[in-house]
Design an enzyme around this catalytic site. Sequence first.
Site, short mmCIF file in Angstrom:
data_model
loop_
_atom_site.label_atom_id
_atom_site.label_comp_id
_atom_site.label_asym_id
_atom_site.label_seq_id
_atom_site.Cartn_x
_atom_site.Cartn_y
_atom_site.Cartn_z
N LYS A 67 -4.45 2.54 44.19
CA LYS A 67 -3.42 1.55 43.87
C LYS A 67 -2.06 2.03 44.35
O LYS A 67 -1.27 1.27 44.92
CB LYS A 67 -3.42 1.25 42.36
CG LYS A 67 -4.65 0.46 41.94
CD LYS A 67 -4.90 0.46 40.44
CE LYS A 67 -6.24 -0.22 40.12
NZ LYS A 67 -6.62 -0.13 38.70
N ASP A 116 -1.64 -6.47 35.22
CA ASP A 116 -3.10 -6.52 35.09
C ASP A 116 -3.53 -7.80 34.36
O ASP A 116 -4.71 -8.15 34.38
CB ASP A 116 -3.59 -5.30 34.28
CG ASP A 116 -4.33 -4.29 35.16
OD1 ASP A 116 -4.72 -4.67 36.28
OD2 ASP A 116 -4.50 -3.15 34.72
N GLN A 151 -4.49 2.40 33.20
CA GLN A 151 -5.86 2.47 33.72
C GLN A 151 -6.85 2.56 32.56
O GLN A 151 -6.74 3.42 31.70
CB GLN A 151 -6.00 3.69 34.66
CG GLN A 151 -7.33 3.77 35.36
CD GLN A 151 -7.58 2.60 36.33
OE1 GLN A 151 -6.68 2.17 37.06
NE2 GLN A 151 -8.77 2.05 36.32
#
Length: 300
Positions: free
Chosen positions: A62, A129, A106
Site C-alpha cells: 500500500k 477503508d 491493518q
Amino acid sequence: MVAQPEKTASAQLIDGKLIAQQVRDEVAGLVAKRLAAGKSKPTLAAVLVGDRVDSQTYVRAKGKACEELGMGSISHHLPAETTQGELEALIKKLNADKDVNGILVQLPLPSHLDEERVLQLISIEKDVDGFSPINIGRLAQKGREPLFVPCTPYGCIYLLEKAGVKIEGANAVVLGRSNIVGMPAALLLIGKNATVTVCHSKTRDIAGVVRQADILIAAIGKMEYVRGDWVKPGAAVIDVGINSKPDPSKKSGYRLVGDVNFDEVKDVAGFITPVPGGVGPMTIAMLMKNTYRAAEIQQP
Ligand code: NAP
C-alpha cells in the site's frame, strides 16, 4: 447422478491487473493535477500492530502504491504488545494531523485489542477503508451514500461494471458475510438494484442457491469450493478468495487459488476473474482512489 455442467464457450476473463492499473493511472493523473494546483499531497497513514508477515506485505504494498501514484505514505509499525490505550492515542493523533488524509488500520489486530472500538475512532473523513460503523451504516441505508466504499467490494463491483455485466435486476449470490467483503458487497449489489442472497456457513444447499445466480461473488476462504456444476451458464463469477495450494512444481511449494474451481467454472460462466490477477490488485487500486477522494473532501 450428478448433473454435468452445461458447456458454453470459455468465459471471458476479467483482467483485474489491467483494470487496476487503469484505475491507478487515473488516480496518478488526478494527483498530479491536484499538486499542480498547489494543493496538498494526498497522504495515507497505515497502522500495523504486531508481526504478521502477510500484514507487513500488504502494508508495504500500500505504501509503495502511494509513492508510485505521487501520494504521501506514512507507516506506524507498533509492537504486538501495544495496549488499547496506546493504539487509540495514535488514532486520535492521526485524526488531528492535517497532513494525514487517510487512516488505515491493518486487520486483523492482535486478539487482545478491540477492533470495533479502534475502527469507530477513525474520523469518518479519513476512513479510507470504509469500515467505520458510520460508513457501513450509510451503505445499508436507502438514499444515503458512504463517504468511502470498502476497497475489496468496491473493486468487485467496479470489475463487474467494467466488464459490462448488467447488475440491475440480476440475481446475485454472495458467498460469505464478513464485515470487510461479503456484507458490504451484498449491500453494494442491493444499492445497484440486484436481488441478493447471502450465503454463510449455516446455509443449506449452497450449490442450489448458487445455481440461481446471474452474478456470483465468492468470499469464504475455502480453496476451489465452487464447482463447475454449481454455476449457471453465462453467469459472472467474481472470485475474492486467496488460498495457498500445495504445488511441488513451484519454487515456493505452493500457488495461489481462489474460492472457485477456476478450471471447471471457466467453461460454464460468461465472465470470470482469475486468482491471482483478479480482485487482488483492485483492492489497493480502490484504496488509492479513496485516499485521493479523502484529500479532495478535506481540501477541495
Ligand atoms: P472471513 O472473515 O473468514 O469470512 C468468511 C465467510 O465465509 C464467513 O461469513 C463464513 O460464514 C463464510 N463461510 C466459511 N466457510 C463456509 C462454507 N463452507 N460455506 C459457506 N460459507 C462459508 O473471510 P474474508 O475476510 O471475508 O475473506 C474471504 C476470502 O477472501 C479469503 O480467502 C481472503 O483471503 C480473501 N480476501 C481477499 C481480498 C482481496 O483483496 N482479494 C481481500 C479480503 C479477503 P459464517 O459467517 O457463518 O462464519
